[in-house]
Structure formats: structure tokens, C-alpha cells
Motif scaffolding. Structure first.
Motif, PDB file in Angstrom:
ATOM      1  N   TRP A  52      10.755  15.438  63.722  1.00 25.85           N
ATOM      2  CA  TRP A  52      10.211  16.579  64.319  1.00 25.85           C
ATOM      3  C   TRP A  52       9.167  16.083  65.011  1.00 25.85           C
ATOM      4  O   TRP A  52       8.613  16.630  66.115  1.00 25.85           O
ATOM      5  N   TYR A  93      10.055  14.662  68.302  1.00 19.58           N
ATOM      6  CA  TYR A  93      10.607  15.886  69.271  1.00 19.58           C
ATOM      7  C   TYR A  93       9.499  16.224  70.097  1.00 19.58           C
ATOM      8  O   TYR A  93       9.503  16.663  71.199  1.00 19.58           O
ATOM      9  N   PRO A 140      13.091  22.775  65.697  1.00 21.33           N
ATOM     10  CA  PRO A 140      13.644  21.857  65.221  1.00 21.33           C
ATOM     11  C   PRO A 140      13.907  22.334  63.364  1.00 21.33           C
ATOM     12  O   PRO A 140      14.558  21.797  62.753  1.00 21.33           O
ATOM     13  N   GLN A 174      21.720  15.933  65.123  1.00 18.94           N
ATOM     14  CA  GLN A 174      21.705  16.774  66.269  1.00 18.94           C
ATOM     15  C   GLN A 174      20.133  16.713  66.821  1.00 18.94           C
ATOM     16  O   GLN A 174      20.089  16.748  67.986  1.00 18.94           O
ATOM     17  N   LEU A 175      19.219  17.177  65.845  1.00 16.24           N
ATOM     18  CA  LEU A 175      17.887  16.763  66.216  1.00 16.24           C
ATOM     19  C   LEU A 175      17.626  15.488  66.962  1.00 16.24           C
ATOM     20  O   LEU A 175      17.132  15.478  67.950  1.00 16.24           O
ATOM     21  N   CYS A 218      19.028  15.273  70.517  1.00 14.54           N
ATOM     22  CA  CYS A 218      18.017  15.975  71.307  1.00 14.54           C
ATOM     23  C   CYS A 218      16.700  15.417  71.791  1.00 14.54           C
ATOM     24  O   CYS A 218      16.278  15.493  72.767  1.00 14.54           O
ATOM     25  N   GLN A 219      16.178  14.722  70.661  1.00 11.42           N
ATOM     26  CA  GLN A 219      14.889  14.410  71.078  1.00 11.42           C
ATOM     27  C   GLN A 219      14.916  12.988  71.523  1.00 11.42           C
ATOM     28  O   GLN A 219      14.098  12.746  72.457  1.00 11.42           O
ATOM     29  N   ARG A 229      16.402  20.457  74.803  1.00 11.41           N
ATOM     30  CA  ARG A 229      16.076  21.556  73.894  1.00 11.41           C
ATOM     31  C   ARG A 229      16.992  21.534  72.692  1.00 11.41           C
ATOM     32  O   ARG A 229      18.237  21.445  72.703  1.00 11.41           O
ATOM     33  N   CYS A 230      16.254  21.520  71.374  1.00 12.02           N
ATOM     34  CA  CYS A 230      17.095  21.497  70.252  1.00 12.02           C
ATOM     35  C   CYS A 230      17.491  23.047  70.048  1.00 12.02           C
ATOM     36  O   CYS A 230      16.742  23.988  70.292  1.00 12.02           O
ATOM     37  N   GLN A 231      18.880  23.220  69.546  1.00 11.54           N
ATOM     38  CA  GLN A 231      19.615  24.471  69.292  1.00 11.54           C
ATOM     39  C   GLN A 231      18.995  25.068  67.967  1.00 11.54           C
ATOM     40  O   GLN A 231      18.648  24.148  66.907  1.00 11.54           O
ATOM     41  N   ASN A 235      22.148  25.362  63.414  1.00  9.78           N
ATOM     42  CA  ASN A 235      23.414  24.302  63.350  1.00  9.78           C
ATOM     43  C   ASN A 235      24.822  25.208  62.859  1.00  9.78           C
ATOM     44  O   ASN A 235      24.654  25.917  61.857  1.00  9.78           O
TER      45      ASN A 235
END
Length: 383
Positions: free
Chosen positions: A169, A172, A259, A303-304, A307-308, A313-315, A318
Motif C-alpha cells: 500500500w 502504491y 488498495p 493484483q495490487l 497495479c503498483q 489504478r487498483c480495482q 477482487n
């Protein structure tokens, strides 16, 4: 099926590794040790193969302890204890896995084969490894009268999981991975505890080590204290520094906290299942429940990390939350009154296969994108 979007692949092409390791144990003890160890490995050995080998050692430890201590009662009084030799094997393999995890990056730089795939592969497997080493070390105390309840261990597992995702986090939002101090300290401590247990026996952990403070209490206190006094304050401090320096990658509160939405929902769903279970599922199948939680968490983490690393952009949600929510609704509806354990087995198998499929596809996509082989330093031959 492809999980990594074209936008994310383009982001991976621009990715530059940025990490900070300020842990004295890591800097002054482990890194010199790893620098010496990496010279043993041949230069043709792929770093990802080292990473995967270390991960498999943790998986082996998990299932080895599941064989000798399936219900976490083996360390309790009046139960058949785990053989001393097994503790030595588990301790050595745990330290070997930790060493391989520290060496893989050095091997990549040594062979000039560093890629974003290597970092993703490393941290992705680390996210799944959390459940393996936490649940394995639980067997030193177990759930008997001198041990820790399965619910307390469930909460401690979540402390470790949130500590892990907190560092990602951070990245990110700040673009820098601040390696947590707790990881190195815990791995060295756990390895030592396994070896000591082999020589003193689990009975040594029954007696108080200070007044009425038991070793199980020390185990619990160390995990919580490390999270609250080291991991969380350092994460918030690093985030604050980025905010003051105006280097945050996201500025709205929603985007900053995005996130954490899926991990929190996973915690709420699983905890609701624990409290509302008609068959007290955590008491009946603790190891399986921990594994289900850890696998779903690993997918959220991976998945995070994608993205980072790709600056996308983090969804917020999940997809693995959906089958877990459906299982919870089935349990609460009473439609499967005598099949809760079977439902947990089916759900765990489904999530495990789905997460493995996700990992294989992502690794294949990035391997093609960077024109590399995941487990070999030789370039793919053109078709």
C-alpha cells in the motif's frame, strides 16, 4: 485468458525498481551473509528458480507439519508430540527458504537478468508464503491448555497479512517499497525457535518464563507489538514524508485507501463466517480455513502488486470475494446444514486452482512481453 491489460504491460515496460531497506539486522548481518552465499550459485541459474525453490520449502514445511500435527494438538500435554528430528528439518528448511528469498535479487543483479517479472514473482510468492510460515510456527505451541486458541491465531494471521499488504500500500502511494523490519526479525526468530524446540522439547514452552507470563503470550505479544510499534508507525511515517514532499502518486482519500478495500472485505467476510458458523468451522477445520484465507489474500496482494508496479489504478473489489460471500450466504441460509466442511473444501480447492491459474497466466504474459523465460536465463528462440 489474460489478466494483465495492455495498459499494465506498457506500465511494466517503464517500471524502475525502487526499495529502501533500513533494518539493521538485514543490512549488517543478513546482506553480508547473502553476498557470500550467492557466490555459490552457478551463473546459469535463473533467479526466479531460486525464488520458487525457497517458496516450495515453505510449502513443504506446511504439509510436513500438517502430517504430524493436523489439528494443532501435538504440542499439548498428553498428546503425541512431533518428533524432534522434524523440528530440526523444519527449522533448517525455514532458514534456507529465507536465505533463498534474500539471495534471488542478488543473483539477478549478478547475472544481469533483473526484470519487473522477477520482482513480481518474488513478492507475489511472498504474499502466499505468509500463511505457510505463520500456520507452521503455530505448531510449536498449538491449541491445547498451554497453547493459543485457533481464533487468536486467526487474528494473529491477519496481523501478519495486513503488515504485509501495508508495505505494498505504501509503494502504491509513494512509489517506493519500504521493506518491513518485522520480516527479517521474524524469520530468524522462527528458525531459531524450531531448532531450540528440537533440543528442549515442546514441554519447555509450558512453564512461565517471567512471573505468570507464558511463552505463548510472548509469541502473541511479539507479533502484535512488531505490527503496532514498528510496521504501522513506519508505514505511516513514510506516507507522511511523501505527503510533505508532495511526491504522493494519489491525492484523494478514496484513491489512497483503495488498495485496502478488498483486504478489509475479505477479513469481514471470513470473520463473519467464523462467528456465524453453525458447526464452528474454525474449531473443526482450522488449518483449512487459514489456508483458504491466505490464498484469497495472496490473490488480492498479487493484483495490487501488478497495479503498483505498472502505475495503474487498483480495482476496489477482487473477484475472489464473490465465491467467499456466496459460501457464507449458503452457510447462513441453512441450505447446506451438514455440508459446511465439504463447502469449505470445495471453496478452498476452487480458490487455490484459480490463484495458481492467475499466477501462471501472469508470468506467461510478462515472459512474452519481456521476451524471457521465467526459469531460464536463455532467451526464447524465435518461432
Amino acid at each position: 485468458m489474460e489478466y494483465v491489460s495492455p495498459e499494465q504491460l506498457a506500465g511494466f515496460s517503464k517500471y524502475k525498481y525502487s526499495a529502501v531497506d533500513s533494518n539493521p539486522l538485514s543490512l549488517y548481518v543478513m546482506h553480508p551473509f547473502w553476498n557470500a552465499i550467492v557466490k555459490i550459485f552457478p551463473t546459469w541459474l535463473a533467479p526466479n528458480l531460486i525464488t520458487f525453490s525457497g517458496f516450495l520449502l515453505l510449502v513443504f514445511n506446511f504439509f510436513l507439519m500438517a502430517y504430524f500435527d493436523p489439528d494443532f494438538y501435538a504440542s499439548a500435554p498428553d498428546h503425541q508430540h512431533v518428533p524432534n528430528g522434524v523440528w530440526i528439518v523444519v527449522g533448517l528448511l525455514n532458514f534456507m527458504a529465507y536465505t533463498l528469498d534474500g539471495v534471488d535479487g542478488k543473483q539477478a543483479r549478478r547475472t544481469n537478468s533483473s526484470t519487473p517479472l522477477g520482482e513480481l514473482f518474488d513478492h507475489g510468492l511472498d504474499s502466499w508464503a505468509c500463511v505457510y510460515f505463520v500456520v507452521t510456527v503455530y505448531s510449536t505451541f498449538g491449541r491445547g491448555s498451554t497453547g493459543v486458541s485457533v481464533f487468536v491465531l486467526y487474528l494473529l494471521l491477519w496481523v501478519v497479512l495486513f503488515s504485509f499488504i501495508l508495505s505494498h500500500w505504501e509503494k502504491y502511494n509513494t512509489g517506493i517499497l519500504f521493506l518491513p523490519w518485522g520480516y527479517d526479525i521474524s524469520q530468524v526468530t522462527i528458525s531459531i525457535v524450531y531448532i531450540v524446540t528440537a533440543f528442549v522439547g515442546v514441554e519447555a514452552w509450558y512453564a512461565p518464563f517471567l512471573f505468570n507470563f507464558l511463552y505463548r503470550d510472548l509469541f502473541t505479544a511479539m507479533i502484535i507489538a512488531c505490527a503496532l510499534t514498528v510496521t504501522l508507525p513506519m508505514s505511516l511515517y513514510n506516507f507522511y514524508k511523501a505527503y510533505k514532499n508532495n511526491t504522493l502518486k494519489h491525492h484523494s482519500v478514496y484513491e489512497i485507501l483503495l488498495p485496502l478495500v478488498s483486504p478489509v472485505l475479505l477479513f469481514l467476510l471470513c470473520t463473519a463466517w467464523v462467528f456465524l458458523s453453525p458447526t464452528d468451522i474454525l474449531e473443526v477445520q482450522p488449518r483449512l480455513f487459514y489456508f483458504m484465507v491466505g490464498t484469497a489474500f495472496a490473490n488480492i496482494s498479487c493484483q495490487l502488486i501488478v497495479c503498483q508496479m505498472s502505475s495503474t489504478r487498483c480495482q476496489p473489489l477482487n473477484w475472489m470475494l464473490l465465491p467467499i460471500a456466496a459460501a457464507l450466504l449458503l452457510v447462513l441460509s441453512g441450505l447446506a446444514p451438514g455440508s459446511e466442511t465439504l463447502l469449505l473444501y470445495l471453496l478452498t480447492a476452487f480458490l487455490t486452482l484459480a490463484h495458481i491459474h492467475y499466477g501462471v497466466v501472469v508470468v506467461s504474459q510478462l515472459s512474452r512481453h519481456f521476451n524471457i523465460r521465467p526459469f531460464s536465463l536463455r532467451k526464447p528462440t524465435p518461432d
